[in-house]
Design a protein around this motif. Sequence first.
Motif, short mmCIF file in Angstrom:
data_model
loop_
_atom_site.label_atom_id
_atom_site.label_comp_id
_atom_site.label_asym_id
_atom_site.label_seq_id
_atom_site.Cartn_x
_atom_site.Cartn_y
_atom_site.Cartn_z
N ALA A 177 0.52 8.93 -0.89
CA ALA A 177 1.44 10.11 -1.46
C ALA A 177 0.73 11.47 -1.35
O ALA A 177 -0.45 11.47 -1.90
CB ALA A 177 2.13 9.90 -2.71
N GLN A 195 5.23 8.82 -6.93
CA GLN A 195 5.60 8.49 -5.48
C GLN A 195 4.92 7.45 -4.86
O GLN A 195 5.42 6.38 -4.50
CB GLN A 195 5.47 9.86 -4.79
CG GLN A 195 6.33 10.70 -5.14
CD GLN A 195 5.95 12.16 -4.40
OE1 GLN A 195 4.87 12.39 -3.91
NE2 GLN A 195 6.93 12.67 -3.90
N ALA A 196 3.70 7.18 -5.13
CA ALA A 196 2.92 5.94 -4.68
C ALA A 196 3.10 4.88 -5.33
O ALA A 196 3.44 3.90 -4.47
CB ALA A 196 1.40 6.27 -4.79
N ARG A 227 0.89 -1.17 -0.01
CA ARG A 227 0.05 0.06 -0.15
C ARG A 227 0.83 1.34 -0.08
O ARG A 227 1.88 1.08 0.55
CB ARG A 227 -0.79 -0.02 1.11
CG ARG A 227 -1.79 -1.22 1.30
CD ARG A 227 -2.61 -0.94 2.49
NE ARG A 227 -3.69 -2.08 2.56
CZ ARG A 227 -4.65 -1.99 3.20
NH1 ARG A 227 -4.79 -1.16 4.10
NH2 ARG A 227 -5.58 -2.81 3.12
N ALA A 228 0.23 2.46 -0.37
CA ALA A 228 1.17 3.71 -0.53
C ALA A 228 0.19 4.87 -0.24
O ALA A 228 -1.14 4.65 -0.72
CB ALA A 228 1.84 3.60 -1.74
N ARG A 260 2.88 12.79 -7.75
CA ARG A 260 2.25 11.94 -6.65
C ARG A 260 2.04 10.49 -6.99
O ARG A 260 2.08 9.72 -5.95
CB ARG A 260 1.05 12.59 -6.22
CG ARG A 260 1.39 14.18 -5.55
CD ARG A 260 2.02 14.02 -4.21
NE ARG A 260 2.22 15.42 -3.66
CZ ARG A 260 3.46 15.75 -3.19
NH1 ARG A 260 4.22 15.14 -3.54
NH2 ARG A 260 3.30 16.99 -3.00
N GLU A 312 6.21 4.04 -6.74
CA GLU A 312 7.53 3.57 -5.97
C GLU A 312 7.26 3.11 -4.46
O GLU A 312 7.87 2.14 -4.16
CB GLU A 312 8.36 4.79 -6.00
CG GLU A 312 9.94 4.66 -5.75
CD GLU A 312 10.84 5.53 -5.52
OE1 GLU A 312 11.88 5.56 -4.95
OE2 GLU A 312 10.69 6.66 -6.34
N GLU A 313 6.53 3.78 -3.70
CA GLU A 313 6.38 3.57 -2.20
C GLU A 313 5.88 2.12 -2.39
O GLU A 313 6.03 1.23 -1.48
CB GLU A 313 5.64 4.39 -1.62
CG GLU A 313 5.32 4.03 -0.23
CD GLU A 313 4.64 5.14 0.67
OE1 GLU A 313 3.95 4.77 1.49
OE2 GLU A 313 4.74 6.45 0.31
N ALA A 314 4.86 1.92 -3.22
CA ALA A 314 4.23 0.67 -3.13
C ALA A 314 5.26 -0.59 -3.75
O ALA A 314 4.63 -1.87 -3.71
CB ALA A 314 2.76 0.50 -3.92
N GLY A 315 6.06 -0.47 -4.12
CA GLY A 315 7.45 -1.44 -4.43
C GLY A 315 7.02 -1.85 -6.00
O GLY A 315 7.47 -2.99 -6.27
N ASP A 362 8.00 -0.46 -9.80
CA ASP A 362 8.68 0.75 -10.85
C ASP A 362 7.85 0.95 -11.88
O ASP A 362 7.19 0.07 -12.52
CB ASP A 362 9.89 0.10 -11.10
CG ASP A 362 10.73 -0.12 -9.92
OD1 ASP A 362 10.95 0.41 -9.09
OD2 ASP A 362 11.79 -1.04 -10.24
#
Length: 99
Positions: free
Chosen positions: A20, A91-92, A17-18, A88, A94-97, A99
Amino acid sequence: METLTFEFPAGAPARGRALAGCVGSGDLEVLLEPAAGGALSIEVVTSVNGSGPRWQQLFARVFAAATAPAAAIRIHDFGATPGVVRLRLEQALEEAGHD
């Protein structure tokens, strides 16, 4: 206020989950949760009525370059520019893993 929905083909589920951004003057927040493989669904709640075509074009550009992860994305928008939306969203992802 307007609520828009979009769906795109996707690959494997996002790994996490993410969150941003934050809703505020000229900004937005993106919430991302993994979903079953094969579909990326996006719900946009925006303060800008009549902006559906702009969102469609932006998402088409973002997800044309690579296969999107299977996820459910919710965007709460308060008039963000397309550049901020893309930032944004990336970013979300990337944060969720993914690419």
